[in-house]
Design a protein around this motif. Structure first.
Motif, PDB file in Angstrom:
ATOM      1  N   PRO A  16       0.787  -1.237   0.000  1.00 41.91           N
ATOM      2  CA  PRO A  16       0.000   0.000   0.000  1.00 41.91           C
ATOM      3  C   PRO A  16       0.818   1.286   0.000  1.00 41.91           C
ATOM      4  CG  PRO A  16      -0.890  -1.552   1.592  1.00 41.91           C
ATOM      5  CD  PRO A  16       0.407  -2.117   1.118  1.00 41.91           C
ATOM      6  N   VAL A  17       1.880   1.344   0.771  1.00 36.25           N
ATOM      7  CA  VAL A  17       2.663   2.581   0.866  1.00 36.25           C
ATOM      8  C   VAL A  17       3.382   2.861  -0.448  1.00 36.25           C
ATOM      9  CG1 VAL A  17       4.543   3.726   2.086  1.00 36.25           C
ATOM     10  CG2 VAL A  17       2.894   2.353   3.361  1.00 36.25           C
ATOM     11  N   ARG A  18       3.987   1.846  -1.027  1.00 31.27           N
ATOM     12  CA  ARG A  18       4.714   2.018  -2.296  1.00 31.27           C
ATOM     13  C   ARG A  18       3.760   2.425  -3.423  1.00 31.27           C
ATOM     14  NH1 ARG A  18       6.570  -2.029  -6.370  1.00 31.27           N
ATOM     15  NH2 ARG A  18       8.211  -0.995  -7.543  1.00 31.27           N
ATOM     16  N   LEU A  19       2.614   1.756  -3.516  1.00 27.53           N
ATOM     17  CA  LEU A  19       1.663   2.084  -4.588  1.00 27.53           C
ATOM     18  C   LEU A  19       1.056   3.464  -4.380  1.00 27.53           C
ATOM     19  CD1 LEU A  19       0.605   0.972  -7.225  1.00 27.53           C
ATOM     20  CD2 LEU A  19      -1.278  -0.072  -5.959  1.00 27.53           C
ATOM     21  N   ALA A  20       0.780   3.833  -3.126  1.00 30.15           N
ATOM     22  CA  ALA A  20       0.278   5.186  -2.845  1.00 30.15           C
ATOM     23  C   ALA A  20       1.305   6.230  -3.271  1.00 30.15           C
ATOM     24  CB  ALA A  20      -0.051   5.332  -1.363  1.00 30.15           C
ATOM     25  N   TRP A  23       1.132   6.683  -7.077  1.00 31.48           N
ATOM     26  CA  TRP A  23      -0.029   7.439  -7.523  1.00 31.48           C
ATOM     27  C   TRP A  23       0.011   8.894  -7.061  1.00 31.48           C
ATOM     28  CZ3 TRP A  23      -2.791   6.611 -11.530  1.00 31.48           C
ATOM     29  CH2 TRP A  23      -2.848   5.327 -12.053  1.00 31.48           C
ATOM     30  N   CYS A  24       0.655   9.179  -5.933  1.00 36.99           N
ATOM     31  CA  CYS A  24       0.845  10.578  -5.533  1.00 36.99           C
ATOM     32  C   CYS A  24       1.682  11.317  -6.568  1.00 36.99           C
ATOM     33  CB  CYS A  24       1.509  10.657  -4.160  1.00 36.99           C
ATOM     34  SG  CYS A  24       0.391  10.332  -2.786  1.00 36.99           S
ATOM     35  N   GLU A  25       2.731  10.669  -7.057  1.00 34.55           N
ATOM     36  CA  GLU A  25       3.569  11.282  -8.092  1.00 34.55           C
ATOM     37  C   GLU A  25       2.798  11.465  -9.397  1.00 34.55           C
ATOM     38  OE1 GLU A  25       6.676  12.541  -8.087  1.00 34.55           O
ATOM     39  OE2 GLU A  25       6.766  12.194  -5.926  1.00 34.55           O
ATOM     40  N   VAL A  26       1.983  10.488  -9.762  1.00 37.69           N
ATOM     41  CA  VAL A  26       1.208  10.563 -10.999  1.00 37.69           C
ATOM     42  C   VAL A  26       0.215  11.715 -10.944  1.00 37.69           C
ATOM     43  CG1 VAL A  26      -0.523   9.378 -12.441  1.00 37.69           C
ATOM     44  CG2 VAL A  26       1.436   8.092 -11.540  1.00 37.69           C
ATOM     45  N   LEU A  27      -0.523  11.810  -9.845  1.00 40.64           N
ATOM     46  CA  LEU A  27      -1.660  12.725  -9.763  1.00 40.64           C
ATOM     47  C   LEU A  27      -1.406  14.024  -9.006  1.00 40.64           C
ATOM     48  CD1 LEU A  27      -4.387  10.044  -8.962  1.00 40.64           C
ATOM     49  CD2 LEU A  27      -3.874  11.080 -11.194  1.00 40.64           C
ATOM     50  N   GLY A  28      -0.231  14.155  -8.385  1.00 39.03           N
ATOM     51  CA  GLY A  28       0.026  15.340  -7.566  1.00 39.03           C
ATOM     52  C   GLY A  28      -0.699  15.282  -6.237  1.00 39.03           C
ATOM     53  N   TYR A  29      -1.040  14.077  -5.779  1.00 37.04           N
ATOM     54  CA  TYR A  29      -1.692  13.877  -4.494  1.00 37.04           C
ATOM     55  C   TYR A  29      -0.642  13.934  -3.384  1.00 37.04           C
ATOM     56  CZ  TYR A  29      -6.389  12.401  -6.041  1.00 37.04           C
ATOM     57  OH  TYR A  29      -7.660  12.360  -6.532  1.00 37.04           O
ATOM     58  N   VAL A  30      -1.116  13.959  -2.141  1.00 38.03           N
ATOM     59  CA  VAL A  30      -0.212  13.984  -0.989  1.00 38.03           C
ATOM     60  C   VAL A  30      -0.498  12.799  -0.079  1.00 38.03           C
ATOM     61  CG1 VAL A  30       0.146  16.478  -1.042  1.00 38.03           C
ATOM     62  CG2 VAL A  30      -1.748  15.537   0.286  1.00 38.03           C
ATOM     63  N   MET A  31       0.564  12.340   0.572  1.00 35.92           N
ATOM     64  CA  MET A  31       0.461  11.259   1.541  1.00 35.92           C
ATOM     65  C   MET A  31       0.365  11.863   2.930  1.00 35.92           C
ATOM     66  SD  MET A  31       3.165   8.643  -0.298  1.00 35.92           S
ATOM     67  CE  MET A  31       3.215   7.455   0.992  1.00 35.92           C
ATOM     68  N   PRO A  32      -0.232  11.143   3.884  1.00 35.09           N
ATOM     69  CA  PRO A  32      -0.314  11.668   5.248  1.00 35.09           C
ATOM     70  C   PRO A  32       1.070  11.886   5.841  1.00 35.09           C
ATOM     71  CG  PRO A  32      -1.302   9.462   5.083  1.00 35.09           C
ATOM     72  CD  PRO A  32      -0.808   9.833   3.734  1.00 35.09           C
ATOM     73  N   SER A  33       1.163  12.809   6.763  1.00 31.76           N
ATOM     74  CA  SER A  33       2.464  13.156   7.338  1.00 31.76           C
ATOM     75  C   SER A  33       2.873  12.264   8.501  1.00 31.76           C
ATOM     76  CB  SER A  33       2.456  14.616   7.792  1.00 31.76           C
ATOM     77  OG  SER A  33       1.415  14.821   8.719  1.00 31.76           O
ATOM     78  N   ALA A  98       9.222   6.634 -16.216  1.00 34.64           N
ATOM     79  CA  ALA A  98      10.367   6.909 -15.341  1.00 34.64           C
ATOM     80  C   ALA A  98      10.032   6.637 -13.876  1.00 34.64           C
ATOM     81  CB  ALA A  98      10.833   8.358 -15.513  1.00 34.64           C
ATOM     82  N   LEU A  99       8.739   6.689 -13.517  1.00 36.01           N
ATOM     83  CA  LEU A  99       8.296   6.387 -12.154  1.00 36.01           C
ATOM     84  C   LEU A  99       8.067   4.896 -11.942  1.00 36.01           C
ATOM     85  CD1 LEU A  99       5.670   9.237 -11.647  1.00 36.01           C
ATOM     86  CD2 LEU A  99       7.984   9.127 -10.685  1.00 36.01           C
ATOM     87  N   GLY A 100       8.140   4.110 -13.029  1.00 27.10           N
ATOM     88  CA  GLY A 100       7.956   2.665 -12.912  1.00 27.10           C
ATOM     89  C   GLY A 100       6.749   2.117 -13.647  1.00 27.10           C
ATOM     90  N   ALA A 101       5.958   2.978 -14.276  1.00 24.81           N
ATOM     91  CA  ALA A 101       4.801   2.515 -15.040  1.00 24.81           C
ATOM     92  C   ALA A 101       5.275   1.820 -16.317  1.00 24.81           C
ATOM     93  CB  ALA A 101       3.889   3.694 -15.404  1.00 24.81           C
ATOM     94  N   ARG A 120       0.179   0.499 -17.327  1.00 25.24           N
ATOM     95  CA  ARG A 120       0.054  -0.261 -16.088  1.00 25.24           C
ATOM     96  C   ARG A 120       0.913   0.398 -15.022  1.00 25.24           C
ATOM     97  NH1 ARG A 120       2.529  -5.164 -17.234  1.00 25.24           N
ATOM     98  NH2 ARG A 120       2.919  -4.528 -19.356  1.00 25.24           N
ATOM     99  N   ASP A 121       0.406   0.405 -13.787  1.00 26.13           N
ATOM    100  CA  ASP A 121       1.177   0.987 -12.687  1.00 26.13           C
ATOM    101  C   ASP A 121       2.229  -0.001 -12.190  1.00 26.13           C
ATOM    102  OD1 ASP A 121      -0.007  -0.777 -10.807  1.00 26.13           O
ATOM    103  OD2 ASP A 121      -1.404   0.725 -10.052  1.00 26.13           O
ATOM    104  N   ILE A 122       2.889   0.312 -11.104  1.00 22.84           N
ATOM    105  CA  ILE A 122       4.018  -0.497 -10.625  1.00 22.84           C
ATOM    106  C   ILE A 122       3.614  -1.858 -10.094  1.00 22.84           C
ATOM    107  CG2 ILE A 122       5.492   1.490 -10.189  1.00 22.84           C
ATOM    108  CD1 ILE A 122       4.722   1.298  -7.233  1.00 22.84           C
ATOM    109  N   GLU A 123       2.301  -2.102  -9.912  1.00 20.33           N
ATOM    110  CA  GLU A 123       1.828  -3.435  -9.527  1.00 20.33           C
ATOM    111  C   GLU A 123       1.037  -4.101 -10.639  1.00 20.33           C
ATOM    112  OE1 GLU A 123       0.126  -4.147  -5.730  1.00 20.33           O
ATOM    113  OE2 GLU A 123       1.800  -3.243  -4.653  1.00 20.33           O
TER     114      GLU A 123
END
Length: 130
Positions: A16-20, A23-33, A98-101, A120-123
């Motif tokens: 979950p952490v790696r895939l999140a 997708w944060c890099e793909v979409l410009g989302y943020v992960m919890p601090s 370049a991000l692994g897709a 396809r994403d990294i999984e």
């Protein structure tokens, strides 16, 4: 009757952490601090603008075995047509590779549809750049 105002997209995965993070890099989302524990079962990321849905990644024991029944469309070429659209999609595909897709195939525009790119994403989860 209440009207639903928010949608969360939940994605089964191995890490979950790696895939999140992907997708944060793909979409410009943020992960919890807050700190992340090893072996976390669920992990979410959010759109900092509040416009996009929350993405929740949940660890499952089985690997991906067949084509996704639901996939994300990453709207990189909205409003663009023809060669301009294709150039933007290809540039975004290069960034994501370049991000692994993985780029599966480029679908060129025809009489009915504009160009899009299947990836396809990294999984191994399918998604489209459109």
């Amino acid at each position: 009757m209440a009207t639903i105002k928010e949608v969360q997209v939940t994605i089964d995965c191995a890490d979950p952490v790696r895939l999140a993070g992907f997708w944060c890099e793909v979409l410009g989302y943020v992960m919890p601090s807050e700190p992340v524990e090893d072996g976390v079962q669920y992990f979410a990321c959010t759109d900092p603008s509040g416009k996009g849905p929350r993405l929740l990644f949940q660890r499952v024991p089985e690997g991906k075995a067949v084509k996704n029944r639901v996939h994300l469309d990453v709207r990189a070429g909205t409003g663009l047509v023809g060669e301009e659209r294709l150039a933007v999609l290809k540039a975004e595909a290069e960034r994501l590779v370049a991000l692994g897709a993985v780029c599966d195939r480029v679908l060129l525009a025809d009489e009915e549809n504009e160009s899009c790119i299947n990836m396809r994403d990294i999984e191994g989860n399918e998604f489209c750049l459109d």
